[in-house]
Scaffold this active site. Structure first.
Site, PDB file in Angstrom:
ATOM      1  N   SER A  37       0.825  -1.199   0.000  1.00  9.28           N
ATOM      2  CA  SER A  37       0.000   0.000   0.000  1.00  9.28           C
ATOM      3  C   SER A  37       0.868   1.262   0.000  1.00  9.28           C
ATOM      4  O   SER A  37       1.666   1.473  -0.911  1.00  9.28           O
ATOM      5  CB  SER A  37      -0.967  -0.044   1.186  1.00  9.28           C
ATOM      6  OG  SER A  37      -1.982   0.900   1.049  1.00  9.28           O
ATOM      7  N   ASP A  86      -9.620  -5.114  -4.747  1.00 13.54           N
ATOM      8  CA  ASP A  86      -9.061  -4.146  -3.807  1.00 13.54           C
ATOM      9  C   ASP A  86      -9.988  -2.932  -3.751  1.00 13.54           C
ATOM     10  O   ASP A  86     -10.147  -2.219  -4.742  1.00 13.54           O
ATOM     11  CB  ASP A  86      -7.660  -3.736  -4.268  1.00 13.54           C
ATOM     12  CG  ASP A  86      -6.900  -2.944  -3.221  1.00 13.54           C
ATOM     13  OD1 ASP A  86      -7.514  -2.133  -2.521  1.00 13.54           O
ATOM     14  OD2 ASP A  86      -5.673  -3.142  -3.115  1.00 13.54           O
ATOM     15  N   HIS A 142      -7.518  -5.688  -0.356  1.00  9.24           N
ATOM     16  CA  HIS A 142      -6.343  -4.841  -0.158  1.00  9.24           C
ATOM     17  C   HIS A 142      -5.369  -5.458   0.848  1.00  9.24           C
ATOM     18  O   HIS A 142      -4.164  -5.455   0.639  1.00  9.24           O
ATOM     19  CB  HIS A 142      -6.787  -3.457   0.319  1.00  9.24           C
ATOM     20  CG  HIS A 142      -5.680  -2.472   0.426  1.00  9.24           C
ATOM     21  ND1 HIS A 142      -4.997  -1.992  -0.665  1.00  9.24           N
ATOM     22  CD2 HIS A 142      -5.115  -1.866   1.517  1.00  9.24           C
ATOM     23  CE1 HIS A 142      -4.074  -1.129  -0.283  1.00  9.24           C
ATOM     24  NE2 HIS A 142      -4.118  -1.043   1.035  1.00  9.24           N
TER      25      HIS A 142
END
Length: 274
Positions: free
Chosen positions: A95, A225, A254
């Protein structure tokens, strides 16, 4: 475990376990090095040295009121790798940590780096602009900041219980332990750092950074995601990287390094050994 003090006086907490080729992990917003438990335990048992730090303002690092931008994140990572004299390292970012890895490689070079992996990562650019029409409207990120400022505890609980792990999808059984651990990590950090970090991960354009990276990069992303939408992230990053492999995971959320740790760890190991 230990800390280093970087040039502006910020203390960065880190874990350093094992021996062998180093694997360096950069975590997502607003978490800490603890989010890599499943990966660090797996790889240390495979004979690797594993290193993970808490980003400034996150976890056990200083809750400084400034420096919450990708340049500082990258410089802190560079200071850590130099302090530990890491060489032939594999850098893995999830991320926001994926953005940190990309900016580190572009800003500080690849002399210490063998490979990299970007998991559910924010590059090339999250926010919608004329040049990035597929991005998310700025209002989405403004709303995140407003929710954080109003009641961070409630906001973090909702993120973990909903889109981060895909627990809001039909047929998915939520894990209360995962939700509480996400909330715990988030609340350890500083509200100011996390507030500013939303701008850092959403508005930083990594397009030119990606073009500079020549080491092999594995780009891993789930097509479900809900935090960093697939279509405007992984495929575009893979196109910009000179030496990339794109691996898409059907239905993965995610937070797939946690919910799908066995699959992600196996694929990372194969990439590192290749």
């Amino acid at each position: 475990m230990g800390t280093i003090t970087v040039d502006d006086g910020t203390e960065i907490f880190y874990k350093d376990w094992g021996s062998g080729q180093p694997i360096v992990f950069s975590h997502g917003w607003p978490l800490s090095a603890d989010d890599w438990d499943a990966q660090m335990m797996f790889f240390v048992q495979q004979g690797y040295r594993v290193v993970a730090h808490d980003r400034r303002g996150h976890g056990r690092s200083s809750q400084t009121d400034d420096g919450h931008d990708m340049d500082h994140y990258a410089d802190d990572l560079a200071a850590l790798t130099a302090h530990l004299d890491l060489r032939d390292a594999v850098h893995i970012g999830h991320s926001t940590g994926g953005g940190e890895v990309v900016r580190y490689l572009a800003r500080h070079g690849e002399a210490r780096v063998a490979k990299a992996a970007l998991i559910s990562a924010v590059p090339p650019l999250m926010v919608q602009t004329d040049a990035n029409p597929g991005g998310l409207p700025k209002k989405v990120f403004d709303d995140l900041q407003a929710q954080l400022a109003a009641n961070r505890s409630v906001f973090y609980r909702e993120v973990a219980a909903g889109p981060f792990y895909g627990f809001n999808r039909d047929g998915v059984e939520p894990s209360e332990a995962m939700i509480q651990n996400w909330w715990r990590q988030g609340m350890m950090g500083g509200a100011k750092a996390h507030f500013d970090g939303i701008v850092a991960f959403s508005q930083t354009d990594f397009t030119e950074d990606l073009k500079k990276i020549t080491v092999p990069v594995l780009v891993m992303h789930g097509d479900d995601d809900q935090v960093v939408p697939y279509a405007d992230s992984a495929p575009l990053s893979a196109e910009l990287l000179p030496n990339a492999t794109l691996k898409t995971y059907e239905g993965f959320p995610h937070g797939m390094p946690t919910t799908e740790a066995e699959t992600i760890n196996t694929d990372l190991l194969a990439f590192i050994r290749s």
